[in-house]
Design an enzyme around this catalytic site. Structure first.
Site, PDB file in Angstrom:
ATOM      1  N   GLY A 145       0.874  -1.230   0.057  1.00 34.63           N
ATOM      2  CA  GLY A 145       0.125   0.004  -0.024  1.00 34.63           C
ATOM      3  C   GLY A 145       0.983   1.087   0.025  1.00 34.63           C
ATOM      4  N   SER A 146       0.348   2.197   0.819  1.00 33.56           N
ATOM      5  CA  SER A 146       0.952   3.390   0.681  1.00 33.56           C
ATOM      6  C   SER A 146       2.150   3.759   1.145  1.00 33.56           C
ATOM      7  CB  SER A 146       0.049   4.495   1.833  1.00 33.56           C
ATOM      8  OG  SER A 146       0.536   5.701   1.763  1.00 33.56           O
ATOM      9  N   CYS A 147       2.965   4.724   0.475  1.00 34.28           N
ATOM     10  CA  CYS A 147       4.427   5.197   0.452  1.00 34.28           C
ATOM     11  C   CYS A 147       4.559   5.865   1.823  1.00 34.28           C
ATOM     12  CB  CYS A 147       4.886   5.973  -0.735  1.00 34.28           C
ATOM     13  SG  CYS A 147       4.706   5.285  -2.219  1.00 34.28           S
ATOM     14  N   SER A 148       3.528   6.379   2.558  1.00 36.79           N
ATOM     15  CA  SER A 148       3.537   7.006   3.761  1.00 36.79           C
ATOM     16  C   SER A 148       3.703   6.128   4.881  1.00 36.79           C
ATOM     17  CB  SER A 148       2.258   7.770   4.074  1.00 36.79           C
ATOM     18  OG  SER A 148       1.917   8.933   2.922  1.00 36.79           O
ATOM     19  N   GLY A 149       3.953   4.860   4.663  1.00 40.47           N
ATOM     20  CA  GLY A 149       4.136   3.922   5.794  1.00 40.47           C
ATOM     21  C   GLY A 149       5.417   4.312   6.586  1.00 40.47           C
TER      22      GLY A 149
END
Length: 587
Positions: free
Chosen positions: A67-71
């Protein structure tokens, strides 16, 4: 390997260190953004086997992130506020979460160990209750309880040496020696550590960067950006900015608290101070600056990365938050991953029955992306059978966002549609064959029911559209569907979009027309960052046409969710109720 009272495994240490603690483990990948609350450490992805567990002070073992690169940003917040895990164990290469730890170590002098185990060892570890990490060795207890020789706190991480086997140009050496300022020096150190993990032997120039790190995940994300800015950081290549956490022009009137709104605005300002363009969109491929086929770029934001690689044919890795700005400050990126043609080939073929456009509606593509993302995992898939359906760019946007939600793979191919898959052979290269899966459309019922998490007959309170951001074509389509109909006064209807798209829609008269129908427009931010009071406090059930938001929304908002086509969303806005019938293409 067996030690006294323990079974030990040798792995690869991405970040060196010592740690011990209870094991929280799953065979299912997990996105930290939208999947873990950075303030409490609870797993809030309500579709994940670990939902409701807490990772604070535990050793977390998952195959990888997804999923998200904001992990990376969420993990940084957890480490800085004392809610983080004591160590991470993966079964395959993991960039996003590793980068969060690398930034914590390089910028804030905090760290936890990260170890990659082989598949068999990772599977065997799942049965453990407590584990310890010491460098590249992972040990599990053979009995319940904490072995006496386990250290329950992290003390003095062993550190990681800066890998020197990456070939450096004279310019790279100048960055590393601090000749271009402290911010660029720190950025180059982080880039080189990630290049070593990627296995890149040199760095390349990129033509543009899209930054996802401007999303406010907490004080750590702000502290990081302001530190780089105050160290003199300036971007060296054209740099666009992702959606931020508030509508910069309207957040006060929308009732957002000043504490959160001001922090989010400060974060956006830190990035614009460093030269980022205030595009504030999660769909940078809709901008006139979108890259062309073969362009080497550095994009973050999971749906944007997948679209850039798959639909535009540009070349980017799935860059984690914070590595994006590091590359922008130097113009240099690791020459590995999807920057190389050989790594862009498919290793999984998904065969669909031949479809015509009239056989499906627009809910088909997010459903299909969600389903195939779950099947693909870290494998790049190639899909056959869609060339006759001729998906639009908006269909591919919806497919890619859903795919990126479930998969860790950073791209897909569709034979006859995407630029690197004119034929199946183009997508798979010189191999004779790859694993194939035949997907019956009836299989999509599982994804349909998963995304429709509101199991009762709850009335619809809010229609959420624009995750990823709405395009001008979607604005026109929405206006056509709404024309001549009346929205139920009890139902709110909101669309998120980028500033550029809102301006075009306003010029075309679409904004005025849709506002008369009752649509509220929100720019700069996107649904994964929106909460009360922008989501009305009375709202208990949200309907969306986004598989991405239907997946993350229950955990992010605590609300129940319905999923359906744009037509069904408008119908629900008018009637206040949800049609629970399964789409005809699934039956």
């Amino acid at each position: 390997m067996q030690l006294k009272g323990q079974i030990a495994y040798h792995g690869i240490a991405y970040v060196q260190g010592k740690a011990s603690g209870p094991l929280v483990a799953s065979n299912v990948e997990l996105s930290f953004w939208g999947g873990i609350d950075p303030q409490t450490s609870e797993v809030i992805d309500r579709h994940h086997p670990l939902s409701g567990k807490y990772i604070q002070d535990a050793i977390l073992a998952i195959p990888s992130g997804r999923g998200s690169c904001s992990g990376s940003g969420v993990l940084l917040e957890l480490l800085l506020n004392g809610r983080g895990p004591k160590g991470l164990i993966f079964s395959r290469k993991e960039d996003i979460l590793t980068l969060g730890v690398v930034v914590a170590e390089e910028i804030f002098n905090k760290s936890i160990p990260i170890v990659i185990l082989g598949t068999d060892e990772f599977q065997d570890l799942q049965s453990a209750t407590y584990v310890s990490i010491n460098g590249n060795i992972v040990s599990k207890a053979q009995h319940k309880g904490v072995p006496k020789n386990f250290e329950l706190v992290i003390e003095n991480p062993l550190g990681t040496s800066l890998s020197r086997h990456v070939e450096l140009s004279n310019e790279d050496k100048e960055f590393l020696e601090g000749l271009h300022g402290r911010a660029a020096q720190a950025a180059m150190r982080i880039i080189l550590r990630m290049a070593a993990i990627e296995g890149a032997n040199k760095l390349i120039h990129v033509t543009q960067v899209h930054i996802d790190g401007c999303v406010y995940t907490g004080p750590g994300s702000l502290n990081f950006a302001e530190r780089l800015r105050d160290w003199g950081g300036k971007v060296l290549v054209p740099t666009s900015l992702n959606s931020i956490s508030v509508d910069q022009k309207r957040w006060r009137s929308q009732g957002v608290t000043s504490t959160f709104g001001e922090a989010a605005e400060k974060l956006a300002t830190a990035y614009t101070d460093m030269g980022g363009s205030p595009t504030f969109t999660c769909a940078p491929y809709l901008l006139s600056s979108a890259p062309k086929k073969g362009d080497q770029v550095a994009w973050a934001e999971s749906n944007a990365v997948v679209y850039a690689n798959s639909v535009l044919g540009a070349r980017t890795m799935k860059y984690p938050d914070f590595l994006d700005i590091c590359i922008a400050l130097t113009g240099r990126a690791p020459h590995g991953g999807l920057h190389l043609k050989r790594n862009r080939l498919a290793s999984l073929c998904v065969e669909l029955p031949a479809l015509q456009k009239e056989d499906i509606d627009d809910s088909f593509y997010p459903l299909l992306g969600y389903q195939i993302g779950g099947l693909a995992g870290n494998r790049i898939p190639v899909i056959t059978g869609l060339d006759t359906a001729r998906p639009s760019t908006d269909d591919l946007k919806a497919f890619g966002a859903a795919f990126a939600t479930m998969a860790s793979a950073p791209m897909f191919h569709i034979v006859g549609i995407t630029p690197e898959a004119a034929t199946l052979q183009d997508a798979i290269g010189e191999r004779d064959s790859i694993e194939s899966i035949s997907l019956d459309l009836r299989h999509l019922e599982t994804s349909w029911r998963t995304l429709n998490s509101a199991q009762d007959d709850s009335p619809v309170d809010l229609i959420s559209l624009g995750n990823p951001h709405f395009s001008i074509a979607e604005m026109r389509k929405l206006a056509n569907i709404c024309r001549g109909r009346k929205k139920n006064d009890r139902v709110s209807m909101m669309v998120t979009c980028g500033r550029a798209t809102h301006g075009l829609a306003s010029q075309a008269g679409l904004v005025e027309e849709l506002e008369r129908f009752g649509v509220q427009f929100i720019t700069d931010t996107c649904w994964c960052m929106i909460d009360e009071p922008l989501i009305p406090t009375y709202a208990k059930t949200i309907m969306t046409n986004s598989a991405k938001y239907a997946h993350y929304g229950p955990g992010l908002t605590g609300k129940k969710f319905y999923f359906g086509s744009l037509e069904r969303c408008v119908t629900a806005a008018c009637s206040g109720s949800y049609d629970k019938g399964i789409p005809e293409f699934i039956k």
